[in-house]
Design a protein around this motif. Sequence first.
Motif, PDB file in Angstrom:
ATOM      1  N   SER A 170       0.834  -1.206   0.000  1.00 13.10           N
ATOM      2  CA  SER A 170       0.000   0.000   0.000  1.00 13.10           C
ATOM      3  C   SER A 170       0.865   1.251   0.000  1.00 13.10           C
ATOM      4  CB  SER A 170      -0.916   0.003   1.234  1.00 13.10           C
ATOM      5  OG  SER A 170      -1.521   1.266   1.426  1.00 13.10           O
ATOM      6  N   TRP A 175      -1.415   3.620  -2.612  1.00  7.91           N
ATOM      7  CA  TRP A 175      -1.565   4.781  -1.725  1.00  7.91           C
ATOM      8  C   TRP A 175      -0.578   5.883  -2.098  1.00  7.91           C
ATOM      9  CZ3 TRP A 175      -5.614   5.918   1.000  1.00  7.91           C
ATOM     10  CH2 TRP A 175      -5.559   6.988   1.892  1.00  7.91           C
ATOM     11  N   GLY A 248      -8.266   3.432   1.144  1.00  5.07           N
ATOM     12  CA  GLY A 248      -7.321   2.460   0.616  1.00  5.07           C
ATOM     13  C   GLY A 248      -7.216   1.228   1.498  1.00  5.07           C
ATOM     14  N   ASN A 250      -5.456  -1.725   3.480  1.00  5.26           N
ATOM     15  CA  ASN A 250      -4.187  -1.997   4.144  1.00  5.26           C
ATOM     16  C   ASN A 250      -4.052  -3.486   4.470  1.00  5.26           C
ATOM     17  OD1 ASN A 250      -1.661  -1.064   5.186  1.00  5.26           O
ATOM     18  ND2 ASN A 250      -2.484  -1.163   7.263  1.00  5.26           N
ATOM     19  N   TYR A 272      -4.142  -4.047  -2.497  1.00  3.89           N
ATOM     20  CA  TYR A 272      -3.954  -2.799  -1.740  1.00  3.89           C
ATOM     21  C   TYR A 272      -4.561  -1.615  -2.496  1.00  3.89           C
ATOM     22  CZ  TYR A 272      -0.759  -5.682   0.932  1.00  3.89           C
ATOM     23  OH  TYR A 272      -0.227  -6.687   1.709  1.00  3.89           O
TER      24      TYR A 272
END
Length: 302
Positions: A170, A175, A248, A250, A272
């Motif tokens: 991530s 991310w 998002g 995780n 992710y």
Amino acid sequence: MSPSQRLCAAIGTLLFLSRFDLGVLGEVHQDFSKCLHFFHGRTPPTGVNAAGYQPICQRFKNQYRFATAYHREHRIPLYSAYVMNATDGKRPDSAWMYEPQLAFSLASPEMKAFGTHPDQNVRESQALLEDYKNSNYTRGHLNPSMHQKPSEDRRATFTLTNVVPQRAGSNSGPWNSLEKAVRNKFKTFCEGPMYVITGAAPYANGTRRINDRVSVPEYMWSAYCCPVYKAKLPRDVRPVFPTYAAVGRNDRDSGEEIVPVNPHAKSSFRGYDVRTMALEALEDFLAQRLRMPIRLFEGRCR
């Protein structure tokens, strides 16, 4: 005791009480009154159940850099709030820091670099570098250094009161792409400040921890508010102003009801994924997951 001795004793007591009060009213206290400028309309998110959350006006080199709502028991922030000031420079080589006043109210209000052996008060009040060692989690910034420009603002983001345990897939994958996309929207379309609030959401059932100390979030979330933007926006950009948000994953094993998985993503990043959404959709998600009727921006940024 003579009158002069009684007077000296009274003055000494007043000086002691004044010193104690100043310590209690430092940068770690009951509200964000010293750093309201990091919030749109000088108003922090409403609807947050204050129990357990410690407001921190994050201070470095004698200046406030951003604001954080920190949970002592879970040893992670609920969110960090900041004003975007983006840069294209490299990530700074900065020492990791902690918040002295979480450990002792009379300590310095300046964040401080970790020593070799943090004392017990620091250990009990917040996360340590050793918590993340061999944990299979990275230290995930909520206020990322890429969203700050002055060197000292960027260095100030390297405090463990601004990070959560985040999977590398991530943190360096979807991310990270979201953080860059938000930065680009600010640089391309905003004509005034962009207020950003980024946080973490726990698992719905039970708490997961690293080192039996630091809570692991199931999701990351973020929202921005850009109240002053270009009058003529491209058609495909109009829906993302003045606000937009994202959630998002995780945990690649989480269900897909909140954030679907892209089966065609690169294997190291698969699971992710990040889902962008309207601000109201994020607030609905947080209300359910955190059991708080959160409103992130004053007047919905309008």
